[in-house]
Every structure is written in structure tokens, then in C-alpha cells.
Design a protein around this motif. Structure first.
Motif, PDB file in Angstrom:
ATOM      1  N   ALA A 481       0.840  -1.214   0.000  1.00 37.17           N
ATOM      2  CA  ALA A 481       0.000   0.000   0.000  1.00 37.17           C
ATOM      3  C   ALA A 481       0.866   1.250   0.000  1.00 37.17           C
ATOM      4  O   ALA A 481       0.608   2.200  -0.747  1.00 37.17           O
ATOM      5  N   ASP A 482       1.934   1.260   0.812  1.00 35.93           N
ATOM      6  CA  ASP A 482       2.817   2.427   0.841  1.00 35.93           C
ATOM      7  C   ASP A 482       3.534   2.610  -0.480  1.00 35.93           C
ATOM      8  O   ASP A 482       3.768   3.737  -0.926  1.00 35.93           O
ATOM      9  N   VAL A 485       1.031   4.174  -2.961  1.00 36.79           N
ATOM     10  CA  VAL A 485       0.853   5.610  -2.688  1.00 36.79           C
ATOM     11  C   VAL A 485       2.061   6.395  -3.185  1.00 36.79           C
ATOM     12  O   VAL A 485       1.921   7.440  -3.845  1.00 36.79           O
ATOM     13  N   ASP A 665      -7.311  -0.333  -7.896  1.00 38.30           N
ATOM     14  CA  ASP A 665      -7.680  -0.370  -6.482  1.00 38.30           C
ATOM     15  C   ASP A 665      -7.570   1.037  -5.894  1.00 38.30           C
ATOM     16  O   ASP A 665      -6.698   1.829  -6.282  1.00 38.30           O
ATOM     17  N   THR A 666      -8.437   1.334  -4.933  1.00 41.22           N
ATOM     18  CA  THR A 666      -8.422   2.644  -4.287  1.00 41.22           C
ATOM     19  C   THR A 666      -7.092   2.865  -3.561  1.00 41.22           C
ATOM     20  O   THR A 666      -6.511   1.932  -3.006  1.00 41.22           O
ATOM     21  N   PRO A 668      -4.941   4.288  -0.467  1.00 40.16           N
ATOM     22  CA  PRO A 668      -5.165   4.629   0.946  1.00 40.16           C
ATOM     23  C   PRO A 668      -4.527   5.974   1.284  1.00 40.16           C
ATOM     24  O   PRO A 668      -3.545   6.061   2.026  1.00 40.16           O
ATOM     25  N   ILE A 669      -5.109   7.033   0.732  1.00 34.03           N
ATOM     26  CA  ILE A 669      -4.563   8.372   0.949  1.00 34.03           C
ATOM     27  C   ILE A 669      -5.729   9.354   0.982  1.00 34.03           C
ATOM     28  O   ILE A 669      -6.707   9.212   0.237  1.00 34.03           O
TER      29      ILE A 669
END
Length: 979
Positions: A481-482, A485, A665-666, A668-669
């Protein structure tokens, strides 16, 4: 040299006085004088927004928009309110950062003594990168401080500005008297103070006796052909009392023939005092006339027609009124005080300001001796030639060139951190970094070491305490995820799609948030440095210095040029100010600091407010989806595409919508508030008049800050065909067009027909324009890709699949609304069905407005479900299947902005039969068959079309959506708007 001019002297109330007039004329002339060898930039202060738009409109005709900068400073900083002191100090510190960010050789302040009762400030200390110049008009308050500086707040304000004047590198005085006064009173070295003179605007010139303005001012103030004139202020130093006393000593007959006119802004209380002075001197009511404030045109009319102009002032920095009067051909007398003899230059035109009798004698001579009066007229007109704008501008430029680019020495302190790792702490540094030659690194400069042992605390510290990132070959571990982003933050949506598709995100991507808040990055290997640069290629941030360990430059240079380091110092300095600011104040300062950053990437903020809240599936939203999708996949060169939505008074990033549109995919920010910078672009891709009205103030502010705007116009149908729309829709469209035109640098129309409609409306409606210039109007083509609306027979619902297999089909695509021609199409279909013609009429589109009769007719039609089909829930694939299996597209609309279904049909090889309107001719040319104007004559054309069956439509190549997006991108960034 790069010379930046602070134009606050044109934004404050000084704009209404001689300071504003001198500033305007001098800057215009200076732009001409400096154009060949120097680069001139201008700055405006955001709090003084009342006049900002007019100043930008004026100077964008002379300079590229990128050279006009908008300094975002806090509001409520005027000196006279005690509660403003913290904000004023913070604003002065912020202004220093903003001016330093411009990397100029010189910053020239047009007027220093501003901000007592308005939101104007000057930097609180010397700039790090530029030398400072200032125009000095006078030091009059120092001549009578007990009167002029009796207020404690005003005294502190004046002393603070005097301190600024003392530390300037170059003072540009408007007279030799003011120069000498500054050298003596402020103890300045003579070489730092240069007399440039003052400008008399070319508009101040003689008028013929029959001039309409002469007639106007005489009629307005009931003046005879001869009168005595004074123009200026009415404070004590202007010495109006001596003039009234002298005038009262003239013979009564002469006073009767030549009344005294006192012109200029005057407060009510002072007006009463002046009237009382005249009465006490024995003047009758019609012998002394007080005009109040005048426009320049009126003042010129008075100057040009007076028999005598008298200026009795005791103290002037220059004395503009006598120069203006002489320029207009007025015989002039002026006091022998301070700078005024420099202006007049002739002894017999001067008088002792304390000698009313002597003044009366001189006045009488001019009024009774026409030969002498004419001699003074001729002399005065010749004298003021030395005050031409080009002369003063050249003197100013000469002063800068004599000084040259200044090498400004400034000690740069690093960002403070409580746990800074300095060079002495070699045991804390990794082995490869201990050998680095980090020349110039300060002991309090923080180093953030990233390697396999990095913890969450390491990540947090690198964001909150900016410094140098040291990147080891043993890379830190990070979550997927990081990494996603970071890939998006560094490279944008295109980089995110590519990495997602390859299922391979660079592990270093997780460090992008840290890189973006770093002073610089030093990597253990060259390959690591290359990967960092790739990750940041479209970040939209200022360029970040990145170097491998074997090639590290002087880090102090990184520190001095780093916006992150400068902002950190700003935060430290503001935190140390006495008192504290409110949350709103801190937000303003943070915004002002961020807005001063620069980057090599232009960010395009694409408005998706309406479609993000609900895709209507209409032609407009098909355009938005298709163009935006193409831009996200393949951004125009040098740009970063960021869809945004308006919510609660702010534009926010539309990241959830964007990833959903791309099938990703969305992220996470958070969808934070957009903070644009000069060089960014706002693209109104969707048509959303409701949100535009709410966002207009925000967008107008963005434009002041150098954000360019481009809006898409799909059509003007509610204005062209109001009978087919609800009155509310017509009113909304009108208001939306006016708002858009006010805000637009460019307008891109989907067809030449729409562009003609819009340009005609601009001429007729004459909407208000923010910068007094109509938008540039461009056009671009729409496109369609087969894969976007592809589909086979299996994608059709059973009723349609059966119908198209049994008989030929006429297809209509578009919302049911009056202008679409569904009534005419149903009439023609009924006539042909009644005549035994076997065919389908398939209508695809949602229910619109004012079509209750059409809907009822369809729903109750005897052939509904067999030969007549209407569906409002057709998917893209089902529509593609209809295009592929119908006989012809029927386009019966009376008006369109473009007619997207026509080229969609043509791309699928479907013949088109269209009403003969201009936009359909433009889009289809010879690739369609056109229906007569009279719908009663359509039957033969439609019968023939059905009888021929589906056939090949030719070899014409239709544009793709990628090509359409590229064409629109060219319209958005066709070149600087002020070229």
C-alpha cells in the motif's frame, strides 16, 4: 538582471494619490527601458484584492503572465489595530520567504510607507538572495513628528518602515531635496541614494479652449472664463491658509472676475474649516469654491483653463501639482520651499510661503499682465519635458546597472531538530556515509538514514523534520500500500497503472513522501540515484537535488535553495514571535508558503465534480470519461493530471473517482485540499454551472495566483432554443456562461458551430471579465474508440435481438427532450408503418424534460415492444451492439453542440441520416444523408434508406478518443496566453 517590482503602491489607497500615479507611469516606462537587457517581474499582495484584478489586467498586456506574482499574505495586518501585531510580524517574515523564492537580483519596493490602516507589509529583514531597492517619496513626518507621528501606533509603524529604508541597498528618491534629506536624517552613504526625479504623466497636456472637458468643469462648478486654481491636499503643510489670505488681498474687482478654486480630496471637518477661513478673510461665497475629489480628466480641464495656478506648500518630496499644471499650460506660482524650486526652476515663479502680501503681488501681476502670463505658459510647458517618463525610467535603470547584480551574503541556518544527527556523530551514520565529503553541512542539519533497519519512526521523522536523506543499498522494507501511494505521488496515475499492471512497484516508492519533504537525497550507489529520479519524474514538486555518494556537491547550496528548508526556518521564526496566531492565521501562512514553491511539472486540475457525484451516461459525461481516461493513461508532455471535485468551499483531490475510472484499487490516501501554484492549469472538463457558481471566488483567487483556466463548452442550446428548455435551465445556462467567461483564459468548444455561437454570445451579452480580456476560443474534435462501445448480438436484450433479426432498424440515440426531434421521428414512423413499411424504430436515451406527451405516446403505442422500442438503461456494450446491427442512425435533432452519436455510428460502419443543421454538416460532411427541413418530406429518404439496408459507409478515418484528448490538450496549452 532579474528585477522584481513590488506593486503595493498601486494596490493601497496610495493609488489614488501622486504615489500611485508615479508608480504606474514609472513602472510602464521602466518596462520599456529594461526590456532589451533585463527581466522584470511584478508582485502583488493578496490581501489588497480590491485592486488586484485591475492591476493584473493592466500589466499582463506588457508582461507574460508568469512574470506577475501573487504573494499570498495573511489578511488583517494593518498597524493601527493592536490585535494585528502577530499577523503583521508573521506576514513580514512570510513575505521575505516569498520574495527570496523568486531568485531575483533586485527587489524594488514601489512604496514603503504603506500598511498603517491597510494590509500592506515589507520584509522583516534582508533577503537571502536579492538586493533591495525602494522608491523614497519623502520623509515629511520626520519634519513634524509631534503632529504627524503623535499616535503611538503610527510612530511604531513609521519607525519600522524607516528601519527597512535604512537597510535597503538602493534608495530611489524623487527629488534632490529628498535625497539630501535622506542622507542627512538617516545617515545613509550618498552612493546608496540616487535622485531619479518624478514623472508627469503625458495625459497632463494643454487642451483647446473649446474642449468638451473645459466646458464640463466650467459648467459643473459654475466658473467664469478666468479663475485662480489650487490643487492638492488640505493638511497644514499644504499652507492653504496663506493662499486664502493672499487671494483676499487682491482688488475686489479682480476677485470678482477670477474666483479662487480649491481642488482636491478634503474631509468634511476640514472643508468646514476652509470655508470659515475664507469667510474670515472677507471672501464672499462665490469667490472661493471647494470642489472635493476630482478625476484626472476633470483636473486636467481645470489646469488647462485656469488663469493662474498657485501652490503654497511648505514641504514636499517633489511637488507634483505645479509640474502637472505647467504641463497643461497653466501660468504657475509656487512656494520657495524644500523640493519645489527644483520643479519650477525659475525665480520669478517662486514666493515665500509665509508672505501672503508678497504672494498677492505676484498673483496680481500674472492676472493683469497677459504677456507675462503667456511667457510663464510657454516656459512651464518646456520645463516639464525633463519630467517625462522615459527620462525618469532611464535614470532608474542607470542606478540599477551602476550597482549591478549584488552578491548578497546571508548566513543560512539549517532546520532545527531536537535529535539532529550531525557530522560529529559518525558512529550513527552508516559506514558508506562516514566517508562522504559533506562540505558546508551545518551541525544542526538532520540526516535521515534509510536502510533495511529503518523503522516507522524513521519514516515519521523524515516527514516532520526535513533534512538530507541518506539512502543505503540495503533498502527499507515497506508495504505494498505504501509503495502504491508513493508511485502515485511521484509519477501520477499513469505510473500507478503501469506498476499495478506489471504487479511490480519499486520498493523505494514508499519513500516518496519523505523525498518530497527532504532538502536533498544522497544515495550509496549511482543506480539508486537514478531510481529516485525516476520515481519523482512527475511529482509536481520543486526539483529535488539527488546525488550518488561519489559525487556529492556542497550541501550548503542545497540548503540555501531548498523550499523545504526555507519553510522550516519560516515555521521556526514564526514560532518564536511574541504572542500566537489563531488556527486561521496559521493556515493562511502555510498556504502562502506552499504557494511560493515552483516545479518543472505543470499540474492540470481537471474538474470532475458533477460526474464524480453521479455519471449520467450522457454525451457530455461520455466526453469527460473518455478524455480524462486518456489523459490519466498518457498525460500531455510535462503535465501531471489531477482530477478534482468541489466540496464545502474547497477543491479536493478526486482520487477515489480517478482510480475507479481507471479500474484500479483505491489508494489509501486522504483526498486533501488542492493548493495550486503559478503555472498550474484548471480544466473545466465537465459542465457544472451549479458548482461553478459556488467555486467562482476560489477560482478567481487561483487565477490571481497565476493558475490558467480552460473551460469546455459543449453547446449553447438553452440560449439558442429557449423554447425547448425549462426557464430555470435557460437561466442556469446563462449564469453559468457568464461565470465561466469571467474566469476563463481559454474556452475550448466541441465544434466550430458551438465556437461561433459562443463568440456571438460574448459580443451580445458582454459578460464581466476578471482581467478585462475575453477568453481565447479554440475548438477540438470528439472521438470514439471501438473498444469503448464494442458489443456483439449476444449483448442485446432478447426483445431487441429478435427485432433487429426480423426487420431493418432505425436507431435514435440521445436523451428524450424537445429539440431532439423525437416527435418528428414518431410522426414519420407512424406514416410509414401505416403505409405498410416493415421496420423498427429503436430509441435509446433517458427521459429528459418537457416530453410528457412523447413518453405517453411511446408507452401507449400499439407497436411498443414489437416495432417501437425505447430503453433508458442501455449499457455501452449494448449500444455498441445496436450500432453494429441497426440499418441506419436517425439524427433528427434541431440543435446540437456536436452530435457524438453520429461519429460513433459511423465508426461502427452504420449509415447516418441526419437533419440538415450546420453542426451535422461540420461533423459528417459528405458521410451522411441529410433530411429536408420539412419533416413531412422525410418519408421518401427514410424509405430509401431502409430499402437499401445496411451498407458500407466509406473509408473515412474518424478520430479516436486518444486523438480527441490530444487535440483538447493542445487547446489547453497552445502557448502563453499573453504572447
Amino acid at each position: 538582471m532579474k528585477i522584481v517590482i513590488d506593486l503595493q503602491g498601486l494596490q493601497t489607497q496610495s493609488r489614488r494619490r501622486g504615489i500611485g500615479r508615479c508608480t504606474r507611469d514609472l513602472v510602464h516606462a521602466f518596462l520599456d527601458a529594461a526590456a532589451t537587457h533585463h527581466q522584470v517581474h511584478l508582485t502583488l499582495a493578496a490581501p489588497l484584492e480590491e485592486t488586484t484584478d485591475a492591476v493584473i489586467a493592466e500589466f499582463r498586456q506588457r508582461l507574460p503572465r508568469a512574470r506577475i506574482h501573487y504573494l499570498r499574505l495573511p489578511f488583517d495586518t494593518s498597524q493601527y489595530l493592536p490585535g494585528n501585531q502577530w499577523r503583521r510580524a508573521a506576514a513580514s517574515r512570510l513575505m521575505r520567504l516569498q520574495l527570496d523564492a523568486l531568485q531575483a537580483d533586485w527587489v524594488w519596493h514601489s512604496s514603503v510607507f504603506e500598511g498603517y490602516d491597510e494590509d500592506a507589509v515589507v520584509p522583516d529583514a534582508a533577503l537571502s538572495h536579492a538586493a533591495t531597492a525602494a522608491t523614497l517619496y519623502d520623509l515629511i513626518p520626520l519634519h513634524d513628528p509631534d503632529t504627524l507621528l503623535s499616535n503611538a501606533h503610527m510612530r511604531r509603524w513609521y519607525e519600522a518602515n524607516l528601519a527597512f529604508v535604512r537597510r535597503t541597498d538602493l534608495l530611489l528618491s524623487i527629488s534632490e531635496y529628498t535625497r539630501a534629506d535622506a542622507i542627512e536624517r538617516l545617515g545613509l552613504p550618498p552612493e546608496r541614494v540616487v535622485n531619479i526625479g518624478c514623472i508627469v504623466a503625458p495625459t497632463f497636456a494643454p487642451l483647446p479652449p473649446d474642449s468638451p472637458m473645459v466646458a464640463y468643469v466650467r459648467a459643473r462648478f459654475r466658473l467664469p472664463s478666468r479663475f485662480v486654481l489650487y490643487s492638492g491636499g488640505f493638511d497644514a503643510r499644504k499652507n492653504v491658509e496663506t493662499l486664502i489670505a493672499a487671494y483676499a488681498k487682491l482688488p475686489a474687482a479682480l476677485r470678482s472676475e477670477c474666483p479662487l478654486v480649491l481642488a482636491g480630496h478634503i474631509r468634511d471637518e476640514r472643508h468646514r474649516e476652509v470655508v470659515a477661513l475664507a469667510a474670515n478673510a472677507g471672501l464672499r461665497g462665490n469667490e472661493a469654491i471647494v470642489t472635493g475629489s476630482l478625476a484626472d480628466e476633470e483636473l486636467i480641464g481645470l489646469y488647462a483653463s485656469c488663469a493662474l495656478f498657485v501652490f503654497p506648500s511648505r514641504l514636499e518630496g517633489f511637488g507634483l501639482p505645479p509640474a502637472e499644471a505647467m504641463a497643461c499650460g497653466a501660468p504657475t506660482l509656487a512656494s520657495r520651499a524644500t523640493s519645489i524650486p527644483e520643479v519650477v526652476g525659475r525665480e520669478d515663479m517662486l514666493f515665500d510661503p509665509d508672505d501672503s502680501a508678497g504672494l498677492a503681488t505676484r498673483m496680481q501681476r500674472v492676472l493683469v499682465d497677459p504677456t507675462f502670463a503667456e511667457e510663464l505658459r510657454r516656459y512651464g510647458h518646456e520645463r516639464v519635458r525633463r519630467f517625462r517618463a522615459e527620462n525618469v525610467a532611464q535614470a532608474t535603470l542607470d542606478a540599477f546597472e551602476r550597482q549591478g547584480p549584488r552578491a548578497v551574503s546571508c548566513v543560512v541556518a539549517g532546520p532545527e531538530a531536537s535529535t539532529a544527527v550531525g557530522l560529529d556523530d559518525v558512529d550513527v551514520l552508516p559506514p558508506w556515509a562516514r566517508l562522504l565529503d559533506l562540505n558546508g553541512a551545518m551541525s544542526d542539519l538532520r540526516f535521515h538514514v534509510f536502510d533495511a533497519a529503518s523503522t516507522e519512526r524513521t519514516f515519521e521523522g523524515a516527514v516532520t523534520e526535513p533534512g538530507i536523506v541518506l539512502l543505503s543499498a540495503h533498502e527499507p522494507v515497506a508495504t505494498e500500500a505504501d509503495r502504491r501511494v508513493g508511485t502515485y505521488l511521484g509519477g501520477g496515475y499513469a505510473a500507478l497503472r503501469a506498476a499495478d499492471s506489471a504487479k511490480e512497484h519499486d520498493p523505494l516508492a514508499a519513500l516518496v513522501p519523505m523525498f518530497q519533504e527532504a532538502v536533498g537525497v544522497v544515495t550509496q550507489t549511482v543506480s539508486l540515484a537514478g531510481r529516485v529520479n525516476i520515481l519523482l519524474r512527475a511529482s509536481g514538486r520543486a526539483p529535488l537535488p539527488v546525488a550518488a555518494a561519489d559525487d556529492v556537491p556542497d550541501v550548503s547550496q542545497w540548503l540555501a535553495a531548498s523550499p523545504v528548508a526555507n519553510e522550516t526556518r519560516l515555521v521556526r521564526d514564526i514560532a518564536n514571535l511574541p504572542g500566537r496566531g489563531e488556527e486561521d492565521d496559521l493556515a493562511q501562512i502555510a498556504y502562502g508558503a506552499c504557494a511560493s514553491r515552483t516545479s518543472t511539472t505543470s499540474r492540470w486540475f481537471v474538474d470532475v465534480t458533477r460526474i464524480a457525484n453521479g455519471d449520467l451516461g450522457t454525451g457530455v459525461h461520455r466526453v469527460v470519461r473518455s478524455v480524462l481516461g486518456s489523459w490519466l493513461d498518457s498525460p500531455p508532455a510535462g503535465t501531471r493530471i489531477e482530477p478534482v471535485r468541489f466540496e464545502d468551499g474547497e477543491y479536493r483531490y478526486a482520487r477515489a473517482y480517478s482510480t475507479a475510472l481507471m479500474g484500479l484499487d483505491t489508494l489509501p490516501i486522504a483526498e486533501g485540499v488542492v493548493q495550486p501554484r503559478q503555472g498550474d492549469v484548471f480544466v473545466g472538463l465537465d459542465w457544472a454551472p451549479e458548482s461553478l457558481a459556488a467555486a467562482a471566488a476560489r477560482l478567481a483567487d487561483w487565477r490571481r495566483g497565476g493558475v490558467e483556466t480552460c473551460f469546455i463548452v459543449h453547446d449553447l442550446l438553452p440560449l439558442r432554443f429557449p423554447e425547448y428548455f425549462h426557464p430555470y435551465s435557460c437561466d442556469l445556462a446563462e449564469r453559468g456562461l457568464r461565470e465561466m467567461s469571467f474566469l476563463a483564459d481559454r474556452v475550448a468548444c466541441v465544434s466550430k458551430a458551438t465556437a461561433r455561437d459562443y463568440e456571438a454570445w460574448l459580443g451580445e451579452a458582454k459578460p464581466r471579465l476578471q482581467f478585462e480580456r475575453p477568453p481565447i476560443v479554440e475548438t477540438f474534435v470528439l472521438g470514439v474508440d471501438p473498444h469503448v462501445i464494442g458489443g456483439g448480438i449476444q449483448d442485446l436484450r432478447e426483445s431487441l435481438r429478435t427485432a433487429v433479426a426480423q426487420r431493418p432498424t432505425l436507431l435514435m440515440v440521445g436523451t428524450l427532450e424537445p429539440r431532439k426531434g423525437h416527435r418528428d421521428a414518431l410522426d414519420a414512423a407512424d406514416r410509414m408503418w401505416d403505409a405498410g413499411v416493415d421496420f423498427n424504430l429503436a430509441i435509446v436515451g433517458r427521459r429528459g424534460w418537457l416530453v410528457d406527451d412523447v413518453v405517453t405516446r411511446i408507452e401507449r403505442h400499439s407497436r411498443r415492444g414489437s416495432m417501437l422500442h425505447w430503453h433508458d438503461d442501455i449499457s455501452d456494450r449494448e449500444l455498441g451492439a445496436l450500432y453494429a446491427h441497426s440499418t441506419a442512425l436517425l439524427a433528427a435533432s434541431l440543435g446540437e453542440g456536436y452530435g457524438l452519436p453520429l461519429i460513433e455510428a459511423a465508426r461502427h460502419g452504420l449509415p447516418v441520416v441526419a437533419r440538415d443543421i450546420a453542426v451535422f454538416r461540420e461533423v459528417m460532411a459528405a458521410d451522411a444523408e441529410y433530411l429536408p427541413d420539412d419533416p413531412l418530406q422525410w418519408d421518401p429518404v427514410l424509405r430509401s434508406t431502409l430499402a437499401k439496408g445496411r451498407r458500407e459507409t466509406g473509408e473515412r478515418r474518424w478520430p479516436t478518443w486518444a486523438e480527441s484528448a490530444q487535440a483538447l490538450a493542445s487547446a489547453v496549452c497552445i502557448g502563453p496566453i499573453d504572447d
